[in-house]
Each structure stands twice: as structure tokens, then as C-alpha cells.
Write an enzyme that holds these catalytic residues in place. Sequence first.
Site, PDB file in Angstrom:
ATOM      1  N   ALA A 170       0.816  -1.224   0.000  1.00 20.52           N
ATOM      2  CA  ALA A 170       0.000   0.000   0.000  1.00 20.52           C
ATOM      3  C   ALA A 170       0.852   1.277   0.000  1.00 20.52           C
ATOM      4  O   ALA A 170       2.009   1.261   0.412  1.00 20.52           O
ATOM      5  CB  ALA A 170      -0.909  -0.013   1.229  1.00 20.52           C
ATOM      6  N   LYS A 196       1.627  -5.518   3.453  1.00 24.15           N
ATOM      7  CA  LYS A 196       2.737  -4.594   3.738  1.00 24.15           C
ATOM      8  C   LYS A 196       2.225  -3.166   3.622  1.00 24.15           C
ATOM      9  O   LYS A 196       2.020  -2.658   2.517  1.00 24.15           O
ATOM     10  CB  LYS A 196       3.901  -4.800   2.766  1.00 24.15           C
ATOM     11  N   GLU A 199       5.542   2.117   4.641  1.00 21.54           N
ATOM     12  CA  GLU A 199       6.439   2.267   5.793  1.00 21.54           C
ATOM     13  C   GLU A 199       6.323   3.666   6.409  1.00 21.54           C
ATOM     14  O   GLU A 199       6.861   3.928   7.470  1.00 21.54           O
ATOM     15  CB  GLU A 199       7.894   1.976   5.374  1.00 21.54           C
ATOM     16  N   SER A 249       3.050   4.495  -6.711  1.00 21.88           N
ATOM     17  CA  SER A 249       3.598   5.237  -7.853  1.00 21.88           C
ATOM     18  C   SER A 249       3.848   4.318  -9.052  1.00 21.88           C
ATOM     19  O   SER A 249       3.909   3.090  -8.911  1.00 21.88           O
ATOM     20  CB  SER A 249       4.924   5.880  -7.439  1.00 21.88           C
ATOM     21  N   CYS A 304      -4.748  10.344  -5.309  1.00 20.08           N
ATOM     22  CA  CYS A 304      -4.528   9.911  -6.691  1.00 20.08           C
ATOM     23  C   CYS A 304      -5.630  10.435  -7.589  1.00 20.08           C
ATOM     24  O   CYS A 304      -5.494  10.460  -8.797  1.00 20.08           O
ATOM     25  CB  CYS A 304      -4.461   8.395  -6.772  1.00 20.08           C
ATOM     26  N   GLU A 404       3.518  13.914 -12.294  1.00 18.84           N
ATOM     27  CA  GLU A 404       2.541  13.987 -11.202  1.00 18.84           C
ATOM     28  C   GLU A 404       3.197  14.765 -10.063  1.00 18.84           C
ATOM     29  O   GLU A 404       4.242  14.346  -9.549  1.00 18.84           O
ATOM     30  CB  GLU A 404       2.184  12.564 -10.743  1.00 18.84           C
TER      31      GLU A 404
HETATM   32  P1  NAD Z   1       5.220   4.547  -3.599  1.00 18.81           P
HETATM   33  O1  NAD Z   1       5.208   3.851  -4.906  1.00 18.81           O
HETATM   34  O2  NAD Z   1       6.423   5.322  -3.210  1.00 18.81           O
HETATM   35  O3  NAD Z   1       4.995   3.470  -2.427  1.00 18.81           O
HETATM   36  C1  NAD Z   1       3.966   2.507  -2.500  1.00 18.81           C
HETATM   37  C2  NAD Z   1       4.466   1.199  -1.915  1.00 18.81           C
HETATM   38  O4  NAD Z   1       5.505   0.678  -2.752  1.00 18.81           O
HETATM   39  C3  NAD Z   1       5.040   1.332  -0.525  1.00 18.81           C
HETATM   40  O5  NAD Z   1       4.566   0.262   0.262  1.00 18.81           O
HETATM   41  C4  NAD Z   1       6.544   1.281  -0.745  1.00 18.81           C
HETATM   42  O6  NAD Z   1       7.215   0.633   0.307  1.00 18.81           O
HETATM   43  C5  NAD Z   1       6.702   0.500  -2.022  1.00 18.81           C
HETATM   44  N1  NAD Z   1       7.790   1.023  -2.871  1.00 18.81           N
HETATM   45  C6  NAD Z   1       8.145   2.312  -3.049  1.00 18.81           C
HETATM   46  N2  NAD Z   1       9.141   2.413  -3.948  1.00 18.81           N
HETATM   47  C7  NAD Z   1       9.430   1.162  -4.337  1.00 18.81           C
HETATM   48  C8  NAD Z   1      10.358   0.613  -5.255  1.00 18.81           C
HETATM   49  N3  NAD Z   1      11.194   1.383  -5.947  1.00 18.81           N
HETATM   50  N4  NAD Z   1      10.373  -0.708  -5.420  1.00 18.81           N
HETATM   51  C9  NAD Z   1       9.531  -1.492  -4.749  1.00 18.81           C
HETATM   52  N5  NAD Z   1       8.623  -1.015  -3.859  1.00 18.81           N
HETATM   53  C10 NAD Z   1       8.568   0.288  -3.661  1.00 18.81           C
HETATM   54  O7  NAD Z   1       3.906   5.447  -3.537  1.00 18.81           O
HETATM   55  P2  NAD Z   1       3.513   6.528  -2.427  1.00 18.81           P
HETATM   56  O8  NAD Z   1       4.422   7.694  -2.534  1.00 18.81           O
HETATM   57  O9  NAD Z   1       3.371   5.863  -1.109  1.00 18.81           O
HETATM   58  O10 NAD Z   1       2.041   6.916  -2.919  1.00 18.81           O
HETATM   59  C11 NAD Z   1       1.799   7.948  -3.848  1.00 18.81           C
HETATM   60  C12 NAD Z   1       1.547   7.408  -5.231  1.00 18.81           C
HETATM   61  O11 NAD Z   1       0.478   6.460  -5.199  1.00 18.81           O
HETATM   62  C13 NAD Z   1       1.096   8.464  -6.220  1.00 18.81           C
HETATM   63  O12 NAD Z   1       1.713   8.234  -7.449  1.00 18.81           O
HETATM   64  C14 NAD Z   1      -0.406   8.248  -6.333  1.00 18.81           C
HETATM   65  O13 NAD Z   1      -0.993   8.702  -7.531  1.00 18.81           O
HETATM   66  C15 NAD Z   1      -0.465   6.777  -6.217  1.00 18.81           C
HETATM   67  N6  NAD Z   1      -1.788   6.327  -5.807  1.00 18.81           N
HETATM   68  C16 NAD Z   1      -2.573   5.723  -6.737  1.00 18.81           C
HETATM   69  C17 NAD Z   1      -3.847   5.316  -6.403  1.00 18.81           C
HETATM   70  C18 NAD Z   1      -4.736   4.659  -7.408  1.00 18.81           C
HETATM   71  O14 NAD Z   1      -5.696   4.015  -6.996  1.00 18.81           O
HETATM   72  N7  NAD Z   1      -4.454   4.780  -8.694  1.00 18.81           N
HETATM   73  C19 NAD Z   1      -4.315   5.508  -5.104  1.00 18.81           C
HETATM   74  C20 NAD Z   1      -3.471   6.108  -4.168  1.00 18.81           C
HETATM   75  C21 NAD Z   1      -2.201   6.514  -4.541  1.00 18.81           C
END
Ligand code: NAD
Length: 519
Positions: A170, A196, A199, A249, A304, A404
Site C-alpha cells: 500500500a 505490507k 512504511e 507510484s 490519486c 505527477e
Molecule cells: P510509492 O510507490 O512510493 O509506495 C507505494 C508502496 O511501494 C510502498 O509500500 C513502498 O514501500 C513501495 N515502494 C516504493 N518504492 C518502491 C520501489 N522502488 N520498489 C519497490 N517497492 C517500492 O507510492 P507513495 O508515494 O506511497 O504513494 C503515492 C503514489 O500512489 C502516487 O503516485 C499516487 O498517484 C499513487 N496512488 C494511486 C492510487 C490509485 O488508486 N491509482 C491511489 C493512491 C495513490
Amino acid sequence: AAKFLRSAQTVPGLSFFRNYSAAAPTTKLFINGKFVESKTTEFLDVHNPATNEVVTRVPKATQDEMLSAVEAAKEALKAWSRASIMARQQVMFKYQQLIKDNIHELAKIITLEQGKTLADAEGDVLRGLQVVEHCCSITSLQLGETLPGIARDIDTHSYRVPLGVCAGIAPFNFPAMIPLWMFPVALVCGNTYIFKPSERVPGCSMLLVEMLKEAGCPDGVVNVIHGQHAAVNFICDNPDIRAISFVGSNSAGEYIYERGSKNGKRVQSNMGAKNHGVVMPDANKESTLTQLVGAAFGAAGQRCMALSTAVFVGEAQKWLPDLVDKAKKLRVNAGHIADADLGPVISPEAKQRICSLVQSGIDEGASCVLDGRNIVVPGYETGNFVGPTILSDVKPNMTCYKEEIFGPVLVTLSVDTLDEAIDVINRNMYGNGTAIFTTNGATARKFTNDIDVGQVGVNVPIPVPLPMFSFTGSRGSFRGDANFYGKAGINFYTQLKTVTQMWREADVTPTHSATAMPV
Ligand code: NAD
């Protein structure tokens, strides 16, 4: 509520209690129904975004701990997948009530770790709660199909059966809603789970799983591990995990989709967005500008489905000064302050990134008609605050348009016709959400027909569907086949099994005993 809040620990900046980290400021793992302290030596600090004080330390779970979570889920699967559907439904009935009863406590921990206002945090819980409520209809949702007499004495039935051990990863921006899009749907279908959380916001998930235990969910059915890349790779690679739900993301989502799929797993990946609001000159000006401001700056733009791009068509571009006036009136403050309209962004790094994207827009020729980058919030000078910011004269080739921004920044474009607006949106790589503001039904109809975006609002700025539908972001905002929650969510967390049976009519056991003398 008191049940969950037994051991008191007052957290600076916001007075409330948490029981799962009473002894030390660490967040526990949740394995086989127990909150356990990780044996890791690596922790990540979670900060209150309004103050940057450390709230808790999140462990990076060790490989052994993650393996024990999967073992617990495998063991629990044996009974849970065979529990009656009514028994699983009963857990959801109790769970939805517990979430309702504890909504304020959940909101407080969201505000503490994520920064959004308490009102918005309650909305975050409510939208997740609606998914749990929908799960209570599982006895209808998981129905299969049947066709009797496909040949002489032969009937075929299809069943929707659980997949096995599944997992969810998430993001930080909806600490209640998004976890609740994931494990309740999986569980009610008869799967067990490794979850998960982000963090950066682990606390809400811990309360949610404690409530699930309280609702009667057996030990091992849901397990929580913490961490970053190693935890994500573990989930993508572990052969016992059958499906992965990801929200976050594009960089992480595309990676997880590819790595998980290569390992034969079913993956649904909801990713980033750039949502456009098209403002027609015939729109109701007052309500349109109010809705735009709420959807662009609410939750500090960290949704999002935030409307982060306004496209003014024709004369509507003259409304920009009024939009700026409305945005200026929003109150920026720590999320737990009663009259705050928007809180801080998640981290100093996020603030820096947002500010540099605004600067890139100015450098590339846009005008900054409202600049919130240097805002100072009295009493919270160390927080990650960005005030509402508006860039005008933005062009599709500018970095601030292509990326974004994920902060309280609205970029605005002007075009002459509806067709041009549609063309701009359809060329954008993302397809999460969009909205049109108009009083003309024919204009709205043309827009909804011609636009290539998964979730469309007509005079509705953030058209997130309720769970009798599904979250249908498309194109660059989604990878996978089955969307989150609703019927598509049930399909994602079940597989079809078809059974074809032949029972000869001629073989029916005779029920009438012969009484005549055999001859
Ligand atoms: P993020 O991708 O940084 O993190 C999401 C999850 O992925 C976390 O649990 C993190 O530990 C893990 N993660 C992060 N980088 C990673 C990597 N390089 N490799 C593997 N795992 C990794 O996202 P965020 O900053 O927590 O959330 C914001 C993003 O989520 C925005 O882009 C937003 O648009 C998107 N979002 C989309 C929706 C949707 O339904 N489309 C909903 C909410 C948020």
C-alpha cells in the site's frame, strides 16, 4: 474504542493512545495473530508531517520473519478456505461495526502519521469502510453459474474459489481506505493474506488488523510485515504467494507488476495520475470553482484522484482570478487543528520535490499566480507545509504538466474548444480520473463518450465509484485485468473452477420395494 486503546502513550503534538507500541516507540509485526517485535537491526523513522517529530520506528522485517508470516498464512488457509461462506460473512459484519465504532481513533492516527485533516482522515476511513460493508454481501457476490442439461444427464457448474495466500502493498496517502480495498476482499473470498503497509504510515493498518482479530478472524489469516524494497521483492518472489494488489507510484507499480507476473502471480497495480478538470464557459461558475479548489488542494493534493490540472475552455479562462481568490482563503494548518482545510505534505523531500516542480514551470514559461511555497504555519514552523499554488499558461510539454506533482499545486491550461480539451487529456499518459463542468447535457455526453479515461465525473470533481462498482483507472494509471473492489475485486481474488457431472437417470436408486413374489 477503549478495547483497542489499553496502554497509554501520549504522542507529542496530538494526545492519543496506542497499545501496540506502548513499551518502545516501535511498530510491531503481526504474525499468526500476535503483535511481535521484529528482531531486525534496521528501522525506518515515521515522522509527524506537521512537526517532523518521530512518532514510531518501523522495522524492516527479516527474511525469517517474512517467511514465518507466509507459513502462518499457509497453515491458516487450510481451515479458512473451507470455513463456510456464512462464517466469513459474519466476520465482516462484526468488522464493519468495529471500524464504525473506532472511526475517530483511526482518524487520529492517520492525521498523526500522514498529516491530513481529521475530517479528511474520517473520510479516508469511511471510504474503506464502504468496501468492508460491501464484503458483507459475499453470499451473493461469490455466486457461480450453472447450466443444467448441457448433454444428456450432464450438468455444468462454475464455482468462484479462493486463490490461496495473497499479498497487498500500500501507499502512504490513504492509510485506511487502500488497505481496506485489499485484505477484506481477499479474506471474505476465502484467501489468507500478507499485508505490507506503507512504511510511512503503519499505525492505521495495525489498528485495522487488531479490529479484524477482535471481529473473529482466526490467527494467521492476515499477517502484517513491514519494510521497503526487500519486503516488496520477497512478496514478488515467494512461490506460495498467488496474487498481489499494489497501489502507489508508477515506478514501483510497473516494477511489481512485471516481477510478480514473471513469477506467475496475478497482479493488479493502481498507479499515478494527472487528473484534468475541464471547465466549460456554460458551467455554474460558483460551484465549479468551489469544487475545483476542494479537489485540487484538499488532502494537500496528495490524492490519486486530485484534480491537479484545470483546462479552461474559451471564455472560462477569465475565471482564473476568482479561482485564485478562493484558493487564497483556504486555511493551511496541522491536520488536528479544528479549522484546517489542508495539512502538510508527507515529508521534507516531498515538499522539496513539489517546490522544484513549481520552479520548473516558472522557468519553462508558466506564470505562478498563487505561490504557497514559502508559507509558515505559526506553531508548526518545522512542518512540511506548502500552501495552495496555481500555475497558469501551462503547456503540455512542460515538466510541471508531464509529472505527477502530488502536492497542493493546480496547473491550468487554456484551450479554445471542447475537442482540444479532449485531445489534451487523451494524449496524457495517465487515465485515472477526469471531470467536466458544464450545464449542457450534450456537451457532457460528448465528453464522456470521447474521453479515454477510466473514471469520469460530470459536475463531480472526484468520481471515485462506490464499491458496488469498481475503481476503474485505466491506461498509464493501471496494470492488470481485474480492478480493485466491487465485482472486479471479487474476480481478482477468486479463480473459476468448473465441474461437469454426469448422473444417468437410469441409475436412480429404486425407492419402491417390490412386494410381489419373484418369478
Ligand atoms: P510509492 O510507490 O512510493 O509506495 C507505494 C508502496 O511501494 C510502498 O509500500 C513502498 O514501500 C513501495 N515502494 C516504493 N518504492 C518502491 C520501489 N522502488 N520498489 C519497490 N517497492 C517500492 O507510492 P507513495 O508515494 O506511497 O504513494 C503515492 C503514489 O500512489 C502516487 O503516485 C499516487 O498517484 C499513487 N496512488 C494511486 C492510487 C490509485 O488508486 N491509482 C491511489 C493512491 C495513490
